[in-house]
Design a protein around this motif. Structure first.
Motif, mmCIF file in Angstrom:
data_model
loop_
_atom_site.group_PDB
_atom_site.id
_atom_site.type_symbol
_atom_site.label_atom_id
_atom_site.label_comp_id
_atom_site.label_asym_id
_atom_site.label_seq_id
_atom_site.Cartn_x
_atom_site.Cartn_y
_atom_site.Cartn_z
ATOM 1 N N TYR A 157 0.977 -1.275 -0.007
ATOM 2 C CA TYR A 157 -0.070 -0.055 -0.178
ATOM 3 C C TYR A 157 0.865 1.138 -0.136
ATOM 4 N N ASP A 158 0.418 2.114 -0.669
ATOM 5 C CA ASP A 158 1.398 3.634 -0.836
ATOM 6 C C ASP A 158 0.395 4.545 -0.066
ATOM 7 N N GLY A 159 -0.833 4.455 0.247
ATOM 8 C CA GLY A 159 -1.815 5.206 0.893
ATOM 9 C C GLY A 159 -2.919 5.651 -0.094
ATOM 10 N N THR A 160 -2.595 5.519 -1.436
ATOM 11 C CA THR A 160 -3.816 5.667 -2.551
ATOM 12 C C THR A 160 -3.666 4.688 -3.450
ATOM 13 N N PHE A 161 -2.821 3.909 -3.350
ATOM 14 C CA PHE A 161 -2.720 2.659 -4.534
ATOM 15 C C PHE A 161 -2.316 1.439 -3.582
ATOM 16 N N THR A 162 -2.910 0.247 -4.274
ATOM 17 C CA THR A 162 -2.504 -0.876 -3.809
ATOM 18 C C THR A 162 -1.942 -2.142 -4.815
ATOM 19 N N LEU A 163 -0.886 -2.394 -4.593
ATOM 20 C CA LEU A 163 -0.380 -3.152 -5.483
ATOM 21 C C LEU A 163 -0.286 -4.798 -4.861
ATOM 22 N N LEU A 164 -0.764 -5.662 -5.578
ATOM 23 C CA LEU A 164 -0.801 -7.211 -5.158
ATOM 24 C C LEU A 164 0.394 -7.810 -5.897
ATOM 25 N N ILE A 165 1.274 -8.226 -5.110
ATOM 26 C CA ILE A 165 2.434 -8.945 -5.667
ATOM 27 C C ILE A 165 2.213 -10.326 -5.375
ATOM 28 N N ASP A 166 2.200 -11.091 -6.556
ATOM 29 C CA ASP A 166 1.369 -12.387 -7.128
ATOM 30 C C ASP A 166 0.226 -12.596 -6.705
ATOM 31 N N CYS A 167 -0.475 -13.598 -7.486
ATOM 32 C CA CYS A 167 -1.964 -13.783 -7.101
ATOM 33 C C CYS A 167 -1.865 -15.305 -7.329
ATOM 34 N N GLY A 168 -1.744 -16.098 -6.133
ATOM 35 C CA GLY A 168 -2.000 -17.725 -6.283
ATOM 36 C C GLY A 168 -3.415 -17.937 -6.118
ATOM 37 N N VAL A 169 -3.357 -19.383 -5.983
ATOM 38 C CA VAL A 169 -4.705 -19.974 -5.940
ATOM 39 C C VAL A 169 -5.538 -19.488 -4.692
ATOM 40 N N THR A 170 -4.649 -19.383 -3.846
ATOM 41 C CA THR A 170 -5.469 -18.842 -2.377
ATOM 42 C C THR A 170 -5.813 -17.572 -2.317
#
Ligand code: CC7
Ligand code: ZN
Ligand code: ZN
Length: 245
Positions: free
Chosen positions: A26-39
């Motif tokens: 999270y940078d306050g206004t932006f949310t980055l998902l690092i990798d997106c596995g099965v779960t």
């Protein structure tokens, strides 16, 4: 406010007590998902979130615990939320992700025939720091995992190393800390057995004390609690907790 890291999961590929090793940055206004596995879909749901709360997803390499949740992400963003999520990825991984992982489930005549029909694809070049937002800069560092398979660790804001799945590379860690100002390391860790395609706890325990003190262990197996007092100056990263970076 600085960056915050929240792990959706800290488990190894086959862990059952922990979700897949995927992170929210999270940078306050932006949310980055690092990798997106099965779960990842379930882990997000448990946090009261959905894919609509995420601005972008970055992929480190192609294994199910890192990309297996992308089919659900794709269908939900396209048909439920009617938006395109930003996808940060190398060109090489993008080709493989579509041709070998997603096409079988996502292809739909006239609707979906490439990653561009789902995502706003933004290519990252390895070894080239790129600003994702005003507050997040990421450099992809090629690291070794499976022979012949591309895998990229992250160097975030010239100060935070986030490992992909990788074999032990002490010279890289020493260089980052001693020459490049790295002050925090998030490192995958195989607790027992030979490393082969991962980095073992025993290997990480050979790092100098000052590096161990800034190193957090992730991507661990279900027997993590058996190792609570065997990690030297290394610290286990916990899923769901929010870490100020
Ligand atoms: N040569 C290999 C290849 C794969 N594996 C296991 O498969 C998992 C795939 O996801 P991962 O998180 O990279 O961890 C890998 C190994 O557990 C393994 O143990 N040996
Ligand atoms: Zn993995
Ligand atoms: Zn892997």
């Amino acid at each position: 406010m600085g960056l915050q890291l929240q792990m959706l999961g800290t488990g190894s590929a086959f862990a059952k007590n922990y979700y897949n090793n995927n992170a929210l940055l999270y940078d306050g206004t932006f949310t980055l998902l690092i990798d997106c596995g099965v779960t990842a879909p379930h882990a997000l749901h448990r946090l009261g979130m959905s894919f609509n709360d995420i601005d972008a997803v970055l992929i480190t390499h192609i294994h199910a615990d890192h990309v297996g949740g992308l089919e659900e992400l794709a269908f939900k963003t396209k048909f439920t939320f009617k938006r395109k999520m930003i996808l940060y990825i190398t060109e090489e991984l993008a080709h493989s992700l579509w041709e070998h992982t997603l096409k079988g489930g996502l292809y739909q005549e006239g609707e979906i025939s490439s990653l561009d029909d789902i995502f706003e694809v933004r290519f990252l070049q390895p070894l080239n720091p790129q600003s994702l937002t005003e507050l997040i800069t990421v450099e992809l560092l090629p690291t070794n995992h499976i022979p012949g398979k591309a895998s990229y660790s992250l160097y975030i804001n010239e100060s935070i190393f986030y490992s992909s799945d990788m074999t032990f590379e002490p010279s890289l860690l020493l260089n980052l800390v001693q020459e490049r100002g790295c002050r925090t390391i998030f490192h995958e860790c195989q607790l027992s057995g030979p490393g082969e395609v991962h980095t073992t706890l025993q290997e990480l325990l050979t790092l100098p004390e000052d590096i161990q003190k800034i190193t957090y262990l992730m991507h661990y197996a279900d027997d993590k609690d058996d190792y609570l007092h065997q990690t030297g100056d290394l610290t286990f990263l916990e899923q769901n907790l929010i870490y100020e970076l």
